[in-house]
Design a protein around this motif. Structure first.
Motif, PDB file in Angstrom:
ATOM      1  N   ARG A  47       0.671  -1.227  -0.009  1.00 43.98           N
ATOM      2  CA  ARG A  47      -0.066   0.097  -0.086  1.00 43.98           C
ATOM      3  C   ARG A  47       0.830   1.280  -0.067  1.00 43.98           C
ATOM      4  NH1 ARG A  47      -5.431  -0.052   1.191  1.00 43.98           N
ATOM      5  NH2 ARG A  47      -6.424  -2.017   1.749  1.00 43.98           N
ATOM      6  N   GLN A  48       2.157   1.207   0.474  1.00 47.06           N
ATOM      7  CA  GLN A  48       3.076   2.325   0.495  1.00 47.06           C
ATOM      8  C   GLN A  48       3.708   2.369  -1.012  1.00 47.06           C
ATOM      9  OE1 GLN A  48       2.832   4.375   2.819  1.00 47.06           O
ATOM     10  NE2 GLN A  48       1.399   2.887   3.856  1.00 47.06           N
TER      11      GLN A  48
ATOM     12  N   ASN B 191      -6.803   7.287   1.301  1.00 49.20           N
ATOM     13  CA  ASN B 191      -6.435   8.617   1.271  1.00 49.20           C
ATOM     14  C   ASN B 191      -6.546   9.655   0.147  1.00 49.20           C
ATOM     15  OD1 ASN B 191      -5.221  10.572   2.597  1.00 49.20           O
ATOM     16  ND2 ASN B 191      -2.809   9.823   2.298  1.00 49.20           N
TER      17      ASN B 191
ATOM     18  N   ARG C 294      -3.443   8.911   8.209  1.00 47.99           N
ATOM     19  CA  ARG C 294      -3.528   7.748   9.030  1.00 47.99           C
ATOM     20  C   ARG C 294      -4.932   7.138   8.953  1.00 47.99           C
ATOM     21  NH1 ARG C 294       0.739   7.246   8.964  1.00 47.99           N
ATOM     22  NH2 ARG C 294       2.600   7.598  10.493  1.00 47.99           N
TER      23      ARG C 294
ATOM     24  N   ARG D 222     -10.448   3.064   7.391  1.00 44.07           N
ATOM     25  CA  ARG D 222      -9.166   2.502   6.996  1.00 44.07           C
ATOM     26  C   ARG D 222      -8.082   3.166   7.787  1.00 44.07           C
ATOM     27  NH1 ARG D 222      -5.584  -1.481   5.014  1.00 44.07           N
ATOM     28  NH2 ARG D 222      -3.495  -0.652   4.683  1.00 44.07           N
ATOM     29  N   TRP D 223      -7.486   2.374   8.812  1.00 42.38           N
ATOM     30  CA  TRP D 223      -6.448   3.058   9.862  1.00 42.38           C
ATOM     31  C   TRP D 223      -5.052   2.489   9.572  1.00 42.38           C
ATOM     32  CZ3 TRP D 223      -5.314   1.044  15.280  1.00 42.38           C
ATOM     33  CH2 TRP D 223      -4.342   2.039  15.958  1.00 42.38           C
ATOM     34  N   GLU D 224      -3.984   3.341   9.375  1.00 40.57           N
ATOM     35  CA  GLU D 224      -2.693   3.042   9.245  1.00 40.57           C
ATOM     36  C   GLU D 224      -1.881   3.700  10.147  1.00 40.57           C
ATOM     37  OE1 GLU D 224      -1.588   4.196   5.090  1.00 40.57           O
ATOM     38  OE2 GLU D 224      -2.888   2.709   4.103  1.00 40.57           O
TER      39      GLU D 224
ATOM     40  N   GLU E 292       3.789   2.559   8.755  1.00 40.02           N
ATOM     41  CA  GLU E 292       3.779   2.285   7.325  1.00 40.02           C
ATOM     42  C   GLU E 292       3.686   0.702   7.091  1.00 40.02           C
ATOM     43  OE1 GLU E 292       7.533   3.658   5.912  1.00 40.02           O
ATOM     44  OE2 GLU E 292       6.760   5.629   5.444  1.00 40.02           O
TER      45      GLU E 292
ATOM     46  N   THR F  72       1.422  -1.258   8.983  1.00 41.59           N
ATOM     47  CA  THR F  72       0.201  -1.898   9.630  1.00 41.59           C
ATOM     48  C   THR F  72      -0.849  -1.185   9.036  1.00 41.59           C
ATOM     49  OG1 THR F  72       1.515  -2.033  11.741  1.00 41.59           O
ATOM     50  CG2 THR F  72      -0.826  -2.330  11.733  1.00 41.59           C
ATOM     51  N   GLY F  73      -2.072  -1.984   8.809  1.00 43.86           N
ATOM     52  CA  GLY F  73      -3.345  -1.246   8.364  1.00 43.86           C
ATOM     53  C   GLY F  73      -4.305  -2.240   8.879  1.00 43.86           C
TER      54      GLY F  73
ATOM     55  N   ASP G 237      -8.782  -2.453   8.382  1.00 41.85           N
ATOM     56  CA  ASP G 237     -10.023  -1.968   7.612  1.00 41.85           C
ATOM     57  C   ASP G 237     -11.229  -2.370   8.040  1.00 41.85           C
ATOM     58  OD1 ASP G 237      -9.518  -0.647   4.688  1.00 41.85           O
ATOM     59  OD2 ASP G 237      -8.000  -2.422   4.691  1.00 41.85           O
TER      60      ASP G 237
END
Length: 856
Positions: free
Chosen positions: A73-74, A255, A285, A322-324, A327, A329-330, A332
Motif C-alpha cells: 500500500r506504500q 487517502n 492515518r 481504513r487506519w494506518e 507504514e 500496519t493497516g 479495514d
C-alpha cells in the motif's frame, strides 16, 4: 449419530497431517529468505503515480529472472536473489503504461530504483487479483478465473448477481428473488435454503463467507472487482467452496477525497439512487468511506388478487474505515447492511389459467393473498481486516467477521386463487469467523501462505403452511381414484376456486375451511481448519503450486413439525394424521456427529514468454456430510467428493491490448447430492438424497480487447456436458442415468461492445450494446419435458454522454431490448402435487441514469 465430543478434542490423524504440512511449509518459507539473499543481489524501490500517490499491487519483475513482486500500500517492492550484472526492471499496472529502468546488481548488496507511472491510453496488462488469497497479476494466476473490475460492472449496469453472471463463462445465477438464489458453476447448483445444508458454491465478501442461500444475495455497488474461480477451491477458500467461489472485493477507504451521486428512473415506476463519498479523517492515518444504493420497481406481473409480482425494493449501505498507524500496519473496518422488501414471486400455474387470461407465464396471474405475497429480508455484517508487515518477506493478515440474516417470504405455491398451498419461509442465521494467515513473498523462488481459521454458524428455517380443506380435497382427488373418488378440478371454469366439496365423501367428516401446520429445520456448526499453500519457481518459466487444507467439523441438525391446533380430516390420504401434509415428529428430533477431512491441489505452470501462462491442475473437492433428520429417521449422507482436472492458457496479445483466456475441465463425482421435493407416504418430503455418480466436462473461453481508443470488446463462451453416470461407484444402475444437471445450458455465450468518441463540443458520447445466449435448460434433474426453457438470447443497450472531463454522465438504458419472454424457473413446489408453476424472467425495462462525480 448421538456421539458428541468436546469441540477442541481434535482427532489425532487430521491434526498430525494438517499441522505437519503447515509446519513443513513454514520451515521452507522461513529458510527461503536467507537462501535467496546469499545467492544474489537485491532490488528495492517505490512506485508512484504522476500525482505522487503510492500505487498498490504494481507488478515488478526483472528481465531474465524468475522473481517477481507486487508493491504494498506504500508502493514499496523488494526483489531478492537477483543474479549479478546489468539488469532491466519492468513495472506494470492496470490502467498505466509499462515502465522500465536499468540497474547494476551486485551479490549481497541492495540497489534502489523508483518509478513514476503515467496513465495508459489503452491496455489490459497489470490487473491484480487475489484469487489465490494473495495479490497477483491476473496473468500469473494458474487457475480458471474470470475477474470483472468495477468499471466494467458499472459501465454495463451489472448491479445484480444474475446480470453479472451472463458475462462469466461457466457461471449461471438464478434469482427467483433476493431470498431464493441459485448459484451454478460448471453445472453444479447451490440453492438449498435448508439450514443444515452446506452450499457447493461459496460466495465471499472480502474474504468472508456469505454463502448460506438466504443471506448470499447482495447488491453489487461500489465494487473494486468480482472474481469467479471455477473448480474446487476449498484449499484456498475453505469448506464451502466445493466446486467454485464467487469473491466480491469492495472498494476500501483511501487517502483521497472523492464522491459520486447517481439518480435515475424508468418504467414500472423505477426509482434509483446510488452515492459514494470518501475522505481522509486524520491526515495520512485514518480514512473513511460510505456508499449506498436504493432501487424500487413495481412488479412486471399483474396479480388479479391484488398488487404486482416480481418487483424490486432494495436499500443497502456500507461504511468503511481504513487506519494506518504506521507504514507497516493497516486495518479495514467494513460494515454492510441491506434490506429487501419487494412484492412476492409469480409462481404462475401452468395448469389453471387466471380468469380472463391464459397459461402464458409472462402474462398476468391470479395468486391467492394478493398484496400479502412479499419478501422481507435483512442482512448485515461487520468485518475487520488487518495486515502487518513483519519483515520485507513476511506479512501477517487476519479476517474477523460477524454476520446475520433474517428473512421472511410469503408465497402461493399452487399459482392459482385457490386457498390450497400458501406457504411462508422464515429463515434466520448468524455466523462468526476468524482467520489468521502468514504470507511469504520474499521476491525469491518460493512464495506461499499458511494459517488457521475458526467458523461457527447457527441457523433455522421454518415453513408454515395454510390451506382450506375444500381446495385441498380437490388437489388430492387424483390420489383417491382407487377409492372411487372422481377427479375434482382445483379451479372452476370461470377462474374461481372450486369449494364445492364440503364433506369428505370417504370418511363423512366435514372439511375444515382453515387448516395450518409447519415444519422447521435447525443447523449448528463449528469448524476449525488449518491450511498451507506454496509456489516454487523451479526455473524462470516453470513453477509448481501445492496446497492442503484439513478440516474438523462438529455438526448438529434438528427437525420439528408443528401440528395443527385441530386435527386435519385428510391426513389418512398421505398417512400423516393428525396433520394433512407433514408427518408429525412429536417434538424436536436432533442428531449430531463430527467429521474430518482433507483436500488439496497441485498446479503446474509454464510461461513460454512474459505474456503467456500455460497451466494444468488436479484438485479434490468435498461437500460436507449431511445429517438428514426427518420425521421418521436420521441418516448421515456420505460427503460428496469431486476430482477436478483443469488445463488452460491465459495470454496477452496485440501489445497488451487483447487478453485471452481458455481452459478445459473434467469432473468426476461420487455421492452426488440432490434436493428432492415430493409427496410420499410420509407426506410432503423436502430432503437431500445421494444420487450416486456423475461426470462433467467442458471448456470456457473469454476475450477482452482494447482495440483502440474508444473501441473495446468483451466476449465469452462456455460449453459443458454434465450428466449422471449409468452406474454408481458400485456398478448399480442409477435412477437418473443419462440425465443432464439442472440449470445447466450446454452452450452459453455473451458479448459486449463499447464505442465512444467526441460529440462536437458537448463531451464524449458512448454506446454499449451487450448480448447473452443460453441453450436449453432443464429445471429439475429428472429432465421432465415441459419443465424446461428452450434456448434464448437477450439484447441490452446503454448509451450516453460524458461531460466536463467525466465529472457528469447521462445514460439511457434498455434491458432486454427485444422484450424476449423466458423462464427463470419451473416446476417448483407445485410440481410435487402435479400442478407445476412457472416464473417469468424480466421483460424489457427502460430508464435513465444521471451521475455527478467530484475529486476524480
Amino acid at each position: 449419530m448421538s456421539h458428541r465430543c468436546t469441540f477442541f478434542q481434535w482427532p489425532a490423524s487430521i491434526l498430525r497431517y494438517s499441522l505437519a504440512a503447515t509446519l513443513l511449509l513454514g520451515s521452507l518459507l522461513t529458510s527461503a529468505a536467507p537462501l535467496s539473499a546469499q545467492t544474489g543481489g537485491e532490488v528495492t524501490g517505490v512506485v508512484r503515480s504522476e500525482g505522487g500517490v503510492p500505487l498498490d499491487g504494481v507488478l515488478v519483475r526483472v528481465e531474465g529472472q524468475p522473481q517477481r513482486a507486487l508493491t504494498d500500500r506504500q508502493g514499496r517492492f523488494r526483489l531478492t536473489g537477483i543474479a549479478s550484472g546489468q539488469r532491466t526492471v519492468y513495472v506494470e499496472h492496470f490502467g498505466f503504461a509499462r515502465e522500465s529502468g536499468s540497474v547494476q546488481v551486485e551479490a549481497g548488496r541492495a540497489v534502489t530504483v523508483d518509478f513514476t507511472l503515467t496513465a495508459a491510453a489503452i491496455g489490459l496488462e497489470g490487473l491484480v487479483v487475489t484469487s489465490q488469497r494473495r495479490a497477483q497479476p491476473i496473468l500469473d494466476v494458474p487457475v480458471p478465473l474470470t475477474a470483472l473490475d468495477g468499471t466494467f460492472l458499472s459501465d454495463l449496469g451489472l448491479q445484480e448477481f444474475d446480470q453479472f453472471s451472463e458475462f462469466v463463462p461457466g457461471l449461471q445465477i438464478q434469482l427467483q428473488s433476493p431470498n431464493n438464489p441459485g448459484f451454478v458453476i460448471r453445472g453444479i447448483t447451490s440453492d438449498d435454503g435448508d439450514s443444515r445444508i452446506e452450499p457447493r458454491v461459496s460466495v465471499f465478501q472480502d474474504g468472508v463467507s456469505i454463502s448460506k442461500s438466504r443471506g448470499s444475495v447482495v447488491e453489487l455497488f461500489d465494487m473494486e472487482r468480482v472474481e469467479v474461480l471455477k473448480g474446487p477451491q476449498r484449499t484456498l477458500f475453505g469448506r464451502g467452496a466445493q466446486i467454485g467461489a464467487v469473491h466480491l472485493i469492495q472498494n476500501k477507504a483511501a487517502n483521497t477525497t472523492e464522491g459520486m451521486l447517481t439518480l435515475g428512473g424508468g418504467d414500472y415506476s423505477d426509482l434509483f439512487a446510488e452515492a459514494v463519498w470518501n475522505t481522509p479523517l486524520v491526515e495520512d492515518r485514518l480514512f473513511g468511506r460510505v456508499a449506498g444504493i436504493f432501487q424500487r420497481r413495481d412488479g412486471f406481473i399483474e396479480n388479479l388478487s391484488g398488487g404486482t409480482l416480481n418487483g424490486k425494493q432494495t436499500a443497502a449501505i456500507r461504511g468503511l474505515l481504513r487506519w494506518e498507524p504506521d507504514e507497516d500496519t493497516g486495518f479495514d473496518l467494513i460494515v454492510n447492511y441491506q434490506h429487501d422488501n419487494p412484492p412476492g414471486t409469480s409462481f404462475k400455474s401452468g395448469t389453471y389459467a387466471p380468469s380472463g387470461g391464459d397459461l402464458d407465464f409472462a402474462t398476468f396471474a391470479d395468486l391467492e393473498r394478493g398484496d400479502d405475497l412479499y419478501i422481507d429480508r435483512t442482512v448485515w455484517g461487520a468485518t475487520l481486516l488487518a495486515e502487518r508487515r513483519l519483515s520485507p518477506a513476511w506479512t501477517l493478515t487476519s479476517i474477523t467477521a460477524y454476520r446475520s440474516f433474517d428473512s421472511e417470504e410469503s408465497f402461493d405455491a399452487d399459482g392459482t386463487p385457490a386457498p390450497v398451498l400458501w406457504f411462508a419461509e422464515e429463515a434466520k442465521g448468524t455466523q462468526f469467523s476468524t482467520e489468521a494467515r502468514f504470507n511469504f513473498e520474499g521476491g525469491g523462488r518460493l512464495s506461499g501462505f499458511t494459517g488457521a481459521s475458526y467458523f461457527r454458524e447457527s441457523g433455522s428455517q421454518r415453513v408454515p403452511w395454510e390451506t382450506d380443506e375444500r381446495s385441498l380435497f380437490a388437489l388430492f382427488s387424483p390420489f383417491l381414484a382407487p377409492a372411487g373418488v372422481p377427479f375434482i378440478p382445483l379451479i372452476n371454469p370461470d377462474g374461481s376456486p372450486n369449494l364445492s366439496v364440503t364433506v369428505n365423501p370417504v370418511t363423512g367428516q366435514p372439511l375444515k375451511t382453515f387448516h395450518s401446520e409447519a415444519y422447521q429445520n435447525f443447523g449448528d456448526l463449528q469448524a476449525v481448519e488449518v491450511f498451507a499453500d506454496a509456489t516454487l519457481q523451479a526455473t524462470e518459466r516453470l513453477s509448481f503450486t501445492a496446497g492442503l487444507r484439513g478440516t474438523y467439523e462438529d455438526v448438529e441438525s434438528g427437525y420439528e413439525v408443528t401440528n395443527s391446533e385441530t386435527p386435519g380430516t385428510l391426513g389418512f390420504i398421505l398417512g400423516v394424521a393428525p396433520n394433512n401434509l407433514f408427518a408429525p415428529t412429536n417434538g424436536r428430533r436432533t442428531a449430531s456427529d463430527t467429521f474430518r477431512s482433507a483436500v488439496g491441489r497441485f498446479v503446474t505452470q509454464y510461461r513460454p514468454n512474459e505474456l503467456t501462462n500455460l497451466y494444468g491442475s488436479v484438485s479434490r473437492g468435498r461437500r460436507p456430510n449431511v445429517i438428514n433428520v426427518t420425521a421418521t429417521s436420521e441418516q448421515i449422507l456420505n460427503d460428496e467428493i469431486v476430482w477436478s482436472y483443469d488445463a488452460g492458457i491465459r495470454t496477452l496479445l496485440g501489445g497488451g491490448r487483447i487478453q485471452l483466456d481458455a481452459n478445459a475441465f473434467l469432473y468426476d463425482y461420487d455421492n452426488f447430492q440432490t434436493q428432492v421435493i415430493e409427496v410420499t407416504a410420509d407426506g410432503l418430503v423436502v430432503e437431500v438424497r445421494d444420487s450416486g455418480s456423475a461426470t462433467a466436462y467442458g471448456m470456457e473461453s473469454a476475450i477482452r480487447a482494447e482495440l483502440r481508443r474508444g473501441l473495446s470488446l468483451f466476449a465469452s463462451y462456455g460449453y459443458i456436458s454434465a450428466t449422471f453416470d449409468d452406474t454408481d461407484s458400485e456398478g448399480n444402475p442409477q435412477e437418473l442415468a443419462g440425465n443432464r444437471f439442472r440449470l445447466t445450458p450446454e452452450h452459453a455465450f455473451s458479448a459486449a461492445l463499447e464505442v465512444s468518441g467526441s460529440v462536437g463540443g458537448l463531451g464524449e458520447g458512448f454506446i454499449r450494446p451487450s448480448f447473452s445466449y443460453k441453450s436449453q435448460v432443464y429445471f429439475e434433474e429428472d429432465n421432465e419435458p415441459g419443465i424446461e426453457q428452450e434456448g434464448y438470447g437477450l439484447l441490452s443497450l446503454r448509451a450516453g454522454l460524458r461531460l466536463a472531463d467525466d465529472r457528469y454522465e447521462l445514460t439511457a438504458f434498455a434491458n432486454n431490448l427485444l422484450d424476449e419472454a423466458y423462464l427463470i424457473d419451473a416446476g417448483n413446489t407445485g410440481g410435487a402435487f402435479g400442478i407445476p408453476t412457472f416464473i417469468a424472467g424480466p421483460p424489457r425495462h427502460l430508464g435513465i441514469r444521471v451521475t455527478a462525480r467530484v475529486g476524480r
